[in-house]
Design an enzyme around this catalytic site. Structure first.
Site, mmCIF file in Angstrom:
data_model
loop_
_atom_site.group_PDB
_atom_site.id
_atom_site.type_symbol
_atom_site.label_atom_id
_atom_site.label_comp_id
_atom_site.label_asym_id
_atom_site.label_seq_id
_atom_site.Cartn_x
_atom_site.Cartn_y
_atom_site.Cartn_z
ATOM 1 N N GLY A 1 0.819 -1.314 0.226
ATOM 2 C CA GLY A 1 0.715 0.015 -0.354
ATOM 3 C C GLY A 1 0.824 1.018 0.250
ATOM 4 O O GLY A 1 1.938 0.849 -0.488
ATOM 5 N N ASN A 2 0.523 2.040 0.080
ATOM 6 C CA ASN A 2 1.037 3.829 0.296
ATOM 7 C C ASN A 2 0.546 4.446 1.597
ATOM 8 O O ASN A 2 -0.483 3.929 2.054
ATOM 9 C CB ASN A 2 1.147 4.324 -0.933
ATOM 10 C CG ASN A 2 -0.308 4.699 -1.818
ATOM 11 O OD1 ASN A 2 -1.202 5.261 -1.436
ATOM 12 N ND2 ASN A 2 -0.807 4.342 -3.161
ATOM 13 N N HIS A 3 0.890 5.689 1.116
ATOM 14 C CA HIS A 3 0.626 6.801 2.518
ATOM 15 C C HIS A 3 -0.411 7.719 2.514
ATOM 16 O O HIS A 3 -0.840 8.481 3.266
ATOM 17 C CB HIS A 3 1.474 7.819 3.126
ATOM 18 C CG HIS A 3 3.119 7.190 3.807
ATOM 19 N ND1 HIS A 3 2.464 6.228 4.802
ATOM 20 C CD2 HIS A 3 3.975 7.255 3.510
ATOM 21 C CE1 HIS A 3 3.734 5.863 5.375
ATOM 22 N NE2 HIS A 3 4.488 5.857 4.143
#
Ligand code: C5P
Length: 217
Positions: free
Chosen positions: A29-31
């Site tokens: 995933g990412n932020h």
């Protein structure tokens, strides 16, 4: 209720990051938190638009007056956007779409061992590039989150993805970008013009982006 210049217009907004499963309990995933896209969706609804918000996992509540569809992966986001694209007047892609996904998703939880673990990733489709290829009357807006060479990369994406404008920001700045309430952006247009904005709230920026779209319509 104020002015409703987007009355009768259909707008698709994407928000948040996609997550790409590795096994039943893990993902890449990412932020991205979705704050920018949710602010745009809420503002577009206030301006009278019929809004479809396609969101990756986010803790934010569905914005009032917006049809929110929650997805997890880039492929699911692509399917949801594609299904509504033909009838849309504008698409604003603020989502941080994962460029790669694990080639295989393990059926059971991957067990640890003493060896290195190698993950094989395959490319996800570039959703916005695909929309640019099929573009008819739709106004297309992209985001470019960069950590360096913001102008150069943003201009390349604007042209490659056939966009009307691109909102670029340097995500290495601590006070703006991912997960905070403010953003500091430059907007690059098709005709080569660029507008630089000071630090402002994502809500205020949403208003500026939507005003550009109203002017173009
Ligand atoms: O990741 P990139 O910097 O190329 O993102 C630029 C724009 O393209 C963003 O608006 C993003 O939502 C979109 N994008 C996409 N599909 C991808 C990657 C990015 O639609 N796989």
């Amino acid at each position: 209720c104020g002015e409703q210049p987007l009355q009768g217009r259909k707008i698709i907004v994407t928000a948040g990051g996609t997550i790409e499963p590795l096994d039943p309990v893990r993902y890449l995933g990412n932020h991205s938190t979705g704050k920018m896209g949710y602010a745009i969706a809420a503002e577009a609804a206030k301006l009278g638009a019929e809004v479809l918000l396609v969101s990756g996992p986010s803790n934010l509540a569905d914005p009032a007056g917006v049809k929110t569809v929650r997805i997890q992966t880039a492929l699911e986001m692509q399917a949801a956007v594609q299904a509504a694209y033909a009838k849309a007047d504008a698409v604003i892609m603020s989502a941080a779409v994962a460029d790669y996904r694990p080639k295989t998703v393990a059926k059971d939880k991957i067990k640890k061992s003493d060896d290195e673990l190698v993950l094989h990733l395959e490319r996800n489709p570039d959703i916005l590039y695909g929309l640019g290829q099929q573009k008819d009357k739709q106004i297309l807006v992209g985001f470019a989150a960069e950590t360096c060479n913001v102008e150069e990369y943003a201009k390349k994406k604007l042209s490659k993805k056939n966009l009307d404008f691109i909102v670029a920001n340097d995500v290495s700045a601590k006070d703006a970008g991912f997960a905070v309430d403010n953003n500091r952006v430059q907007i690059y247009f098709r005709n080569g013009e660029c507008e630089k904005y000071p630090l402002m709230s994502k809500q205020e920026l949403a208003g500026i982006i939507l005003n550009k779209i109203v002017e173009m319509m």
